[in-house]
Design an enzyme around this catalytic site. Structure first.
Site, PDB file in Angstrom:
ATOM      1  N   CYS A 115      -9.473   2.079  16.029  1.00 32.37           N
ATOM      2  CA  CYS A 115      -9.014   3.013  15.000  1.00 32.37           C
ATOM      3  C   CYS A 115      -7.673   3.659  15.343  1.00 32.37           C
ATOM      4  CB  CYS A 115     -10.070   4.084  14.763  1.00 32.37           C
ATOM      5  SG  CYS A 115     -11.654   3.413  14.220  1.00 32.37           S
ATOM      6  N   HIS A 260      -6.591   8.971  10.192  1.00 33.11           N
ATOM      7  CA  HIS A 260      -7.409   7.763  10.170  1.00 33.11           C
ATOM      8  C   HIS A 260      -8.610   8.010   9.267  1.00 33.11           C
ATOM      9  CE1 HIS A 260     -10.132   4.624  11.167  1.00 33.11           C
ATOM     10  NE2 HIS A 260     -10.921   5.413  11.873  1.00 33.11           N
ATOM     11  N   ASN A 290     -13.815   2.651   5.969  1.00 31.75           N
ATOM     12  CA  ASN A 290     -13.083   2.734   7.235  1.00 31.75           C
ATOM     13  C   ASN A 290     -12.542   1.348   7.564  1.00 31.75           C
ATOM     14  OD1 ASN A 290     -12.258   2.831   9.896  1.00 31.75           O
ATOM     15  ND2 ASN A 290     -14.010   4.003  10.630  1.00 31.75           N
TER      16      ASN A 290
END
Length: 333
Positions: A115, A260, A290
Protein backbone atom coordinates in the site's frame (compact mmCIF):
# COMPACT_ATOMS: atom_id res chain seq x y z
CA UNK A 1 19.76 21.43 -8.04
CA UNK A 2 16.69 20.57 -10.09
CA UNK A 3 13.37 19.84 -8.40
CA UNK A 4 10.97 17.06 -9.36
CA UNK A 5 7.46 17.88 -10.49
CA UNK A 6 4.45 15.78 -11.49
CA UNK A 7 3.60 16.87 -15.03
CA UNK A 8 1.13 14.21 -16.12
CA UNK A 9 -1.32 11.77 -14.54
CA UNK A 10 -3.33 8.84 -15.83
CA UNK A 11 -5.32 5.91 -14.53
CA UNK A 12 -7.09 2.81 -15.79
CA UNK A 13 -9.45 0.37 -14.11
CA UNK A 14 -11.02 -2.88 -15.37
CA UNK A 15 -14.41 -2.73 -17.06
CA UNK A 16 -16.11 -5.24 -14.74
CA UNK A 17 -17.91 -3.56 -11.84
CA UNK A 18 -18.52 -5.78 -8.80
CA UNK A 19 -20.99 -4.43 -6.25
CA UNK A 20 -21.40 -5.41 -2.63
CA UNK A 21 -24.55 -7.28 -3.60
CA UNK A 22 -22.50 -9.27 -6.11
CA UNK A 23 -20.02 -10.17 -3.35
CA UNK A 24 -22.96 -11.25 -1.16
CA UNK A 25 -23.86 -13.89 -3.75
CA UNK A 26 -20.51 -15.61 -3.18
CA UNK A 27 -19.91 -15.21 0.55
CA UNK A 28 -21.96 -14.64 3.69
CA UNK A 29 -22.13 -10.85 3.84
CA UNK A 30 -24.37 -7.91 3.00
CA UNK A 31 -24.08 -4.51 1.38
CA UNK A 32 -24.78 -2.93 4.77
CA UNK A 33 -22.04 -4.94 6.52
CA UNK A 34 -19.41 -4.02 3.92
CA UNK A 35 -20.42 -0.36 3.71
CA UNK A 36 -20.42 0.13 7.47
CA UNK A 37 -16.98 -1.41 7.98
CA UNK A 38 -15.14 -0.19 4.90
CA UNK A 39 -17.15 2.49 3.08
CA UNK A 40 -16.85 0.45 -0.12
CA UNK A 41 -19.89 0.14 -2.42
CA UNK A 42 -18.24 -1.42 -5.48
CA UNK A 43 -14.88 -2.32 -6.97
CA UNK A 44 -13.41 -3.31 -10.35
CA UNK A 45 -12.29 -6.85 -11.13
CA UNK A 46 -9.82 -7.76 -13.86
CA UNK A 47 -11.02 -9.92 -16.76
CA UNK A 48 -8.06 -11.48 -18.63
CA UNK A 49 -10.16 -11.75 -21.78
CA UNK A 50 -10.64 -7.96 -21.85
CA UNK A 51 -7.65 -6.33 -20.16
CA UNK A 52 -5.18 -9.21 -20.87
CA UNK A 53 -2.50 -8.26 -18.32
CA UNK A 54 -1.42 -5.76 -15.68
CA UNK A 55 1.19 -4.39 -18.07
CA UNK A 56 -1.40 -3.75 -20.79
CA UNK A 57 -3.71 -2.03 -18.30
CA UNK A 58 -0.73 0.04 -17.13
CA UNK A 59 -0.08 1.07 -20.75
CA UNK A 60 -3.58 2.56 -20.95
CA UNK A 61 -2.90 4.66 -17.85
CA UNK A 62 0.59 5.53 -19.08
CA UNK A 63 -0.71 6.73 -22.44
CA UNK A 64 -3.13 9.05 -20.61
CA UNK A 65 -0.35 10.40 -18.38
CA UNK A 66 1.96 11.04 -21.31
CA UNK A 67 -0.79 12.83 -23.23
CA UNK A 68 -1.46 15.09 -20.26
CA UNK A 69 2.26 15.76 -19.90
CA UNK A 70 2.49 16.54 -23.64
CA UNK A 71 5.27 13.98 -23.93
CA UNK A 72 6.17 11.05 -26.16
CA UNK A 73 7.30 7.59 -25.11
CA UNK A 74 10.89 8.44 -26.05
CA UNK A 75 10.94 11.27 -23.49
CA UNK A 76 10.85 8.80 -20.58
CA UNK A 77 14.24 7.62 -19.38
CA UNK A 78 13.29 5.43 -16.37
CA UNK A 79 10.29 3.41 -15.10
CA UNK A 80 9.45 2.66 -11.47
CA UNK A 81 6.57 0.19 -11.03
CA UNK A 82 5.05 -0.46 -7.59
CA UNK A 83 3.05 -3.68 -7.35
CA UNK A 84 2.64 -6.75 -5.16
CA UNK A 85 0.69 -8.50 -7.92
CA UNK A 86 2.97 -8.46 -11.00
CA UNK A 87 2.07 -10.44 -14.10
CA UNK A 88 4.83 -12.91 -13.27
CA UNK A 89 6.43 -14.01 -9.99
CA UNK A 90 9.49 -12.60 -11.75
CA UNK A 91 10.42 -10.51 -13.66
CA UNK A 92 8.43 -7.58 -12.34
CA UNK A 93 5.92 -5.64 -14.41
CA UNK A 94 8.21 -2.65 -15.06
CA UNK A 95 10.03 -4.42 -17.89
CA UNK A 96 6.71 -5.67 -19.30
CA UNK A 97 5.38 -2.11 -19.37
CA UNK A 98 8.62 -0.96 -21.01
CA UNK A 99 8.04 -3.59 -23.70
CA UNK A 100 4.39 -2.58 -24.17
CA UNK A 101 5.42 1.06 -24.54
CA UNK A 102 8.30 0.35 -26.91
CA UNK A 103 10.71 2.24 -24.67
CA UNK A 104 13.91 0.61 -25.85
CA UNK A 105 16.44 -0.22 -23.15
CA UNK A 106 15.68 2.35 -20.44
CA UNK A 107 16.13 1.23 -16.85
CA UNK A 108 13.27 -0.37 -14.94
CA UNK A 109 12.74 -0.81 -11.21
CA UNK A 110 10.07 -2.75 -9.32
CA UNK A 111 9.03 -1.86 -5.77
CA UNK A 112 7.09 -4.26 -3.53
CA UNK A 113 5.99 -2.08 -0.64
CA UNK A 114 2.30 -2.89 -1.00
CA UNK A 115 0.00 0.00 0.00
CA UNK A 116 2.97 2.34 0.50
CA UNK A 117 4.49 1.36 -2.82
CA UNK A 118 3.56 4.46 -4.78
CA UNK A 119 4.82 6.89 -2.11
CA UNK A 120 8.08 4.94 -1.90
CA UNK A 121 8.34 4.97 -5.71
CA UNK A 122 7.67 8.69 -5.89
CA UNK A 123 10.39 9.26 -3.30
CA UNK A 124 12.90 7.19 -5.29
CA UNK A 125 12.01 9.10 -8.48
CA UNK A 126 12.39 12.38 -6.61
CA UNK A 127 15.94 11.47 -5.58
CA UNK A 128 16.92 10.31 -9.08
CA UNK A 129 15.69 13.57 -10.59
CA UNK A 130 17.22 15.82 -7.95
CA UNK A 131 20.63 14.19 -8.39
CA UNK A 132 20.41 14.66 -12.15
CA UNK A 133 20.53 10.96 -12.99
CA UNK A 134 17.20 11.03 -14.87
CA UNK A 135 15.05 13.78 -16.32
CA UNK A 136 11.65 12.16 -16.90
CA UNK A 137 10.48 9.18 -14.85
CA UNK A 138 7.28 7.19 -15.19
CA UNK A 139 6.02 6.19 -11.74
CA UNK A 140 3.39 3.45 -11.71
CA UNK A 141 1.21 1.83 -9.05
CA UNK A 142 -0.80 -1.12 -10.30
CA UNK A 143 -2.51 -4.21 -8.96
CA UNK A 144 -4.59 -7.20 -10.05
CA UNK A 145 -5.80 -8.62 -6.73
CA UNK A 146 -9.19 -10.07 -7.64
CA UNK A 147 -7.72 -13.25 -9.12
CA UNK A 148 -6.10 -14.09 -5.76
CA UNK A 149 -9.01 -13.20 -3.47
CA UNK A 150 -10.40 -15.99 -1.29
CA UNK A 151 -14.08 -15.80 -2.27
CA UNK A 152 -15.28 -17.93 0.62
CA UNK A 153 -16.58 -17.19 4.09
CA UNK A 154 -13.07 -17.87 5.38
CA UNK A 155 -11.73 -14.95 3.35
CA UNK A 156 -14.59 -12.54 3.99
CA UNK A 157 -12.52 -9.91 5.84
CA UNK A 158 -10.28 -9.40 2.82
CA UNK A 159 -12.56 -10.45 -0.05
CA UNK A 160 -14.79 -7.41 0.44
CA UNK A 161 -11.91 -4.92 0.44
CA UNK A 162 -9.63 -5.32 -2.54
CA UNK A 163 -9.97 -4.26 -6.17
CA UNK A 164 -7.88 -3.79 -9.30
CA UNK A 165 -6.49 -0.83 -11.23
CA UNK A 166 -3.46 1.22 -12.27
CA UNK A 167 -2.37 4.81 -11.72
CA UNK A 168 0.58 6.56 -13.41
CA UNK A 169 2.45 9.78 -12.73
CA UNK A 170 5.05 11.31 -15.02
CA UNK A 171 7.68 13.17 -12.99
CA UNK A 172 10.11 15.61 -14.57
CA UNK A 173 13.04 17.81 -13.63
CA UNK A 174 11.92 21.40 -13.08
CA UNK A 175 13.14 24.76 -11.84
CA UNK A 176 9.76 25.26 -10.17
CA UNK A 177 8.64 23.88 -6.84
CA UNK A 178 7.19 20.39 -6.96
CA UNK A 179 7.91 17.62 -4.48
CA UNK A 180 8.88 19.44 -1.29
CA UNK A 181 9.80 16.37 0.74
CA UNK A 182 9.09 12.67 1.19
CA UNK A 183 9.16 10.64 4.40
CA UNK A 184 9.44 6.85 4.53
CA UNK A 185 9.15 4.44 7.46
CA UNK A 186 8.80 0.73 8.17
CA UNK A 187 8.41 -1.60 11.15
CA UNK A 188 9.03 -5.21 10.19
CA UNK A 189 7.95 -6.41 13.63
CA UNK A 190 4.41 -6.54 12.26
CA UNK A 191 5.17 -8.15 8.89
CA UNK A 192 2.89 -11.13 9.51
CA UNK A 193 -0.12 -9.03 10.50
CA UNK A 194 -0.86 -8.34 6.81
CA UNK A 195 0.84 -10.68 4.35
CA UNK A 196 0.71 -13.51 1.84
CA UNK A 197 2.97 -16.29 3.08
CA UNK A 198 3.53 -18.20 -0.16
CA UNK A 199 5.16 -18.77 -2.54
CA UNK A 200 7.97 -17.91 -0.14
CA UNK A 201 11.53 -19.04 -0.80
CA UNK A 202 12.33 -19.88 2.84
CA UNK A 203 10.19 -23.00 2.68
CA UNK A 204 11.26 -26.65 2.35
CA UNK A 205 11.22 -27.88 -1.24
CA UNK A 206 8.21 -30.12 -0.61
CA UNK A 207 6.16 -27.12 0.56
CA UNK A 208 7.17 -24.89 -2.36
CA UNK A 209 6.86 -27.17 -5.40
CA UNK A 210 3.40 -26.62 -6.97
CA UNK A 211 2.73 -30.27 -7.83
CA UNK A 212 3.02 -31.15 -4.15
CA UNK A 213 0.84 -28.39 -2.75
CA UNK A 214 -2.40 -29.54 -1.15
CA UNK A 215 -2.95 -26.76 1.37
CA UNK A 216 -3.22 -23.45 -0.49
CA UNK A 217 -4.10 -21.35 2.57
CA UNK A 218 -0.58 -19.87 2.60
CA UNK A 219 -1.27 -18.28 -0.79
CA UNK A 220 -4.25 -16.29 0.51
CA UNK A 221 -4.11 -12.80 2.01
CA UNK A 222 -4.04 -12.80 5.80
CA UNK A 223 -4.89 -9.56 7.61
CA UNK A 224 -5.25 -8.80 11.29
CA UNK A 225 -7.72 -6.00 10.63
CA UNK A 226 -7.83 -4.60 14.16
CA UNK A 227 -4.05 -4.46 14.42
CA UNK A 228 -3.74 -2.77 11.02
CA UNK A 229 -6.41 -0.19 11.89
CA UNK A 230 -4.83 0.70 15.25
CA UNK A 231 -1.41 1.26 13.73
CA UNK A 232 -2.69 3.00 10.59
CA UNK A 233 -4.56 5.78 12.39
CA UNK A 234 -1.42 6.58 14.42
CA UNK A 235 1.15 6.33 11.63
CA UNK A 236 -0.94 8.31 9.13
CA UNK A 237 -1.05 11.29 11.48
CA UNK A 238 2.62 10.99 12.41
CA UNK A 239 3.92 10.91 8.87
CA UNK A 240 1.66 13.72 7.66
CA UNK A 241 2.74 15.91 10.56
CA UNK A 242 6.38 14.98 9.88
CA UNK A 243 6.06 16.31 6.34
CA UNK A 244 4.36 19.50 7.49
CA UNK A 245 6.93 20.17 10.20
CA UNK A 246 9.80 19.57 7.76
CA UNK A 247 8.43 22.38 5.59
CA UNK A 248 7.28 24.71 8.41
CA UNK A 249 3.63 24.22 7.50
CA UNK A 250 0.50 23.27 9.42
CA UNK A 251 -2.57 21.10 8.61
CA UNK A 252 -4.64 24.13 7.61
CA UNK A 253 -2.13 24.80 4.81
CA UNK A 254 -3.10 21.55 3.05
CA UNK A 255 -5.29 22.12 0.00
CA UNK A 256 -5.75 18.43 -0.77
CA UNK A 257 -4.94 15.27 1.18
CA UNK A 258 -4.90 12.13 -0.94
CA UNK A 259 -4.61 9.19 1.46
CA UNK A 260 -4.15 5.56 0.54
CA UNK A 261 -7.65 4.17 0.08
CA UNK A 262 -7.51 1.43 2.70
CA UNK A 263 -10.74 2.02 4.57
CA UNK A 264 -13.08 5.01 4.57
CA UNK A 265 -13.22 4.91 8.38
CA UNK A 266 -9.46 5.43 8.54
CA UNK A 267 -9.62 8.35 6.10
CA UNK A 268 -12.47 9.98 8.02
CA UNK A 269 -10.64 9.49 11.33
CA UNK A 270 -7.50 11.16 9.95
CA UNK A 271 -9.55 13.96 8.40
CA UNK A 272 -11.16 14.71 11.77
CA UNK A 273 -7.85 14.61 13.63
CA UNK A 274 -6.23 16.95 11.09
CA UNK A 275 -9.23 19.30 11.14
CA UNK A 276 -9.69 19.14 7.36
CA UNK A 277 -12.97 19.87 5.60
CA UNK A 278 -14.51 17.43 3.11
CA UNK A 279 -13.28 19.44 0.13
CA UNK A 280 -9.68 18.99 1.29
CA UNK A 281 -9.67 15.18 1.36
CA UNK A 282 -10.14 13.02 -1.74
CA UNK A 283 -11.66 9.55 -1.33
CA UNK A 284 -12.71 7.16 -4.07
CA UNK A 285 -12.60 3.86 -2.15
CA UNK A 286 -16.40 3.81 -2.46
CA UNK A 287 -16.19 2.82 -6.13
CA UNK A 288 -12.78 1.11 -6.42
CA UNK A 289 -12.11 -0.56 -3.08
CA UNK A 290 -8.53 -0.86 -1.86
CA UNK A 291 -6.29 -1.06 -4.93
CA UNK A 292 -3.12 -1.17 -2.80
CA UNK A 293 -0.18 0.46 -4.66
CA UNK A 294 -2.60 1.84 -7.27
CA UNK A 295 -4.92 3.62 -4.85
CA UNK A 296 -3.02 6.90 -4.42
CA UNK A 297 -2.13 7.43 -8.10
CA UNK A 298 -5.69 6.57 -9.21
CA UNK A 299 -7.12 8.99 -6.64
CA UNK A 300 -4.54 11.66 -7.48
CA UNK A 301 -5.30 11.33 -11.19
CA UNK A 302 -9.05 11.54 -10.64
CA UNK A 303 -8.77 14.52 -8.30
CA UNK A 304 -6.58 16.39 -10.80
CA UNK A 305 -8.76 15.56 -13.80
CA UNK A 306 -11.84 16.71 -11.87
CA UNK A 307 -10.20 20.08 -11.21
CA UNK A 308 -9.91 19.51 -7.46
CA UNK A 309 -6.15 20.07 -7.55
CA UNK A 310 -4.93 23.34 -9.04
CA UNK A 311 -1.60 25.01 -9.70
CA UNK A 312 -0.07 26.29 -6.47
CA UNK A 313 -2.05 23.91 -4.24
CA UNK A 314 -0.33 22.10 -1.38
CA UNK A 315 -1.01 18.40 -1.89
CA UNK A 316 -0.21 15.74 0.70
CA UNK A 317 -0.01 12.02 -0.07
CA UNK A 318 0.04 9.50 2.78
CA UNK A 319 -0.01 5.71 2.91
CA UNK A 320 0.16 2.84 5.38
CA UNK A 321 0.17 -0.87 4.71
CA UNK A 322 1.82 -4.26 4.79
CA UNK A 323 5.29 -4.41 6.22
CA UNK A 324 4.26 -2.43 8.16
CA UNK A 325 5.40 0.40 5.90
CA UNK A 326 4.18 3.97 5.72
CA UNK A 327 5.14 7.22 4.12
CA UNK A 328 4.11 10.69 3.01
CA UNK A 329 4.92 13.19 0.31
CA UNK A 330 4.26 16.92 0.31
CA UNK A 331 3.91 18.52 -3.11
CA UNK A 332 3.50 22.11 -4.26
CA UNK A 333 1.42 21.63 -7.39
Amino acid sequence: MKKSKIVGLGHAVPQTVVTNNDIAKWIDTTDEWITERTGIKERRFFDPEIEESLAKMAKTAADMALKNAKMKNDDIDFIIFASITPDYFFPGSSVLLQREMGMGTIGCLDIRNACSGFVYSLSVADQFIKTGMYKNIMVVGGEIQSTAIDMSDRGRSTAVIFGDGVGVAVMSASDEQGVLSTHLHAEGTYAEELYVKDPGSSRPREERQPEQILDTSGYKVYMNGNMVFKHAVVRFQEVINEALEENNLKPSDIDMLVPHQANLRISKFIQAKMGLTDDKVFNNIQKYGNTTAASIPIALSEAWHEGKIKSGDLVCLAAFGSGFTWGSALIRW
